[in-house]
Scaffold this motif. Structure first.
Motif, PDB file in Angstrom:
ATOM      1  N   ALA A  85      -1.330  -6.897  -1.395  1.00 31.78           N
ATOM      2  CA  ALA A  85      -1.942  -6.547  -0.116  1.00 31.78           C
ATOM      3  C   ALA A  85      -0.866  -6.686   0.959  1.00 31.78           C
ATOM      4  N   VAL A  86      -0.790  -5.697   1.834  1.00 34.49           N
ATOM      5  CA  VAL A  86       0.241  -5.649   2.873  1.00 34.49           C
ATOM      6  C   VAL A  86      -0.449  -5.345   4.199  1.00 34.49           C
ATOM      7  N   SER A  87       0.012  -5.978   5.275  1.00 31.20           N
ATOM      8  CA  SER A  87      -0.533  -5.643   6.594  1.00 31.20           C
ATOM      9  C   SER A  87       0.614  -5.352   7.557  1.00 31.20           C
ATOM     10  N   ASP A  88       0.299  -4.505   8.532  1.00 35.78           N
ATOM     11  CA  ASP A  88       1.201  -4.269   9.657  1.00 35.78           C
ATOM     12  C   ASP A  88       0.323  -4.200  10.909  1.00 35.78           C
ATOM     13  N   ASP A  89       0.892  -3.883  12.041  1.00 39.42           N
ATOM     14  CA  ASP A  89       0.123  -3.882  13.285  1.00 39.42           C
ATOM     15  C   ASP A  89      -1.016  -2.857  13.291  1.00 39.42           C
ATOM     16  N   HIS A  90      -0.968  -1.865  12.410  1.00 38.61           N
ATOM     17  CA  HIS A  90      -1.975  -0.807  12.407  1.00 38.61           C
ATOM     18  C   HIS A  90      -3.045  -0.949  11.343  1.00 38.61           C
ATOM     19  N   GLY A  91      -2.857  -1.838  10.358  1.00 36.06           N
ATOM     20  CA  GLY A  91      -3.886  -1.947   9.345  1.00 36.06           C
ATOM     21  C   GLY A  91      -3.498  -2.786   8.144  1.00 36.06           C
ATOM     22  N   THR A  92      -4.340  -2.671   7.110  1.00 37.29           N
ATOM     23  CA  THR A  92      -4.168  -3.400   5.851  1.00 37.29           C
ATOM     24  C   THR A  92      -4.117  -2.383   4.727  1.00 37.29           C
ATOM     25  N   TYR A  93      -3.228  -2.615   3.767  1.00 38.80           N
ATOM     26  CA  TYR A  93      -2.959  -1.651   2.705  1.00 38.80           C
ATOM     27  C   TYR A  93      -2.967  -2.374   1.363  1.00 38.80           C
ATOM     28  N   ILE A  94      -3.555  -1.746   0.354  1.00 39.12           N
ATOM     29  CA  ILE A  94      -3.566  -2.297  -0.999  1.00 39.12           C
ATOM     30  C   ILE A  94      -2.734  -1.362  -1.883  1.00 39.12           C
ATOM     31  N   TYR A  95      -1.742  -1.937  -2.555  1.00 42.24           N
ATOM     32  CA  TYR A  95      -0.877  -1.187  -3.463  1.00 42.24           C
ATOM     33  C   TYR A  95      -1.100  -1.662  -4.891  1.00 42.24           C
ATOM     34  N   ASP A  96      -1.031  -0.725  -5.840  1.00 41.65           N
ATOM     35  CA  ASP A  96      -1.039  -1.044  -7.262  1.00 41.65           C
ATOM     36  C   ASP A  96       0.305  -0.583  -7.820  1.00 41.65           C
ATOM     37  N   LEU A  97       1.189  -1.535  -8.081  1.00 45.36           N
ATOM     38  CA  LEU A  97       2.539  -1.200  -8.512  1.00 45.36           C
ATOM     39  C   LEU A  97       2.624  -0.777  -9.964  1.00 45.36           C
ATOM     40  N   SER A  98       1.499  -0.805 -10.690  1.00 39.99           N
ATOM     41  CA  SER A  98       1.510  -0.327 -12.068  1.00 39.99           C
ATOM     42  C   SER A  98       1.411   1.198 -12.134  1.00 39.99           C
ATOM     43  N   ILE A  99       1.103   1.840 -11.015  1.00 43.24           N
ATOM     44  CA  ILE A  99       0.986   3.296 -10.974  1.00 43.24           C
ATOM     45  C   ILE A  99       2.376   3.915 -10.874  1.00 43.24           C
ATOM     46  N   GLU A 100       2.642   4.854 -11.751  1.00 43.25           N
ATOM     47  CA  GLU A 100       3.924   5.559 -11.739  1.00 43.25           C
ATOM     48  C   GLU A 100       3.693   6.990 -11.289  1.00 43.25           C
ATOM     49  N   GLU A 101       4.749   7.602 -10.768  1.00 45.24           N
ATOM     50  CA  GLU A 101       4.642   8.990 -10.334  1.00 45.24           C
ATOM     51  C   GLU A 101       4.478   9.904 -11.540  1.00 45.24           C
TER      52      GLU A 101
END
Length: 122
Positions: free
Chosen positions: A52-68
């Motif tokens: 989970a990552v946040s910045d001044d504009h919001g909160t973001y959830i990343y799944d690093l197991s996903i590949e392109e």
């Protein structure tokens, strides 16, 4: 690690030392999709690929197991780091909550794996 330009990198500390001492180690992934400084990062308590990552504009959830899907799309080395060019949406980004202003912290609930709590101005 993260910086004030909105980028963050993911490192594997088990392989942090390079066999060649003249080369510095490289991160597993580097994301440049945030436009404001990152204020908080937290790994999921039970799923090692979720962050989970946040910045001044919001909160973001990343799944690093996903590949392109297409690894042979002729990108340059900076884009191939995992985050693409600045402002581009990476495939690992699963969820965005942008209904708060000046988000400062993000934390996973220790007993409810799908619950994220944030602190913000609004």
């Amino acid at each position: 690690t993260h910086n004030s330009k909105g980028a963050f990198s993911v490192w594997d500390l088990r392989n942090f030392q390079s066999p060649d001492p003249s080369k510095s180690p490289k991160p597993l992934a580097r994301f440049h999709s945030h436009r404001t400084p990152i204020t908080s990062l937290e790994w999921h308590p039970t799923d090692e690929s979720m962050i989970a990552v946040s910045d001044d504009h919001g909160t973001y959830i990343y799944d690093l197991s996903i590949e392109e899907d297409d690894p042979d799309n002729h990108r340059n080395e900076e884009e191939a780091d995992g985050g693409g060019v600045e402002g581009e949406i990476p495939p690992q980004l699963l969820f965005v909550h942008s209904g708060s202003e000046m988000t400062k912290e993000v934390h996973w609930h220790p007993q409810i794996p799908s619950c994220v709590a944030t602190t913000s101005f609004s």
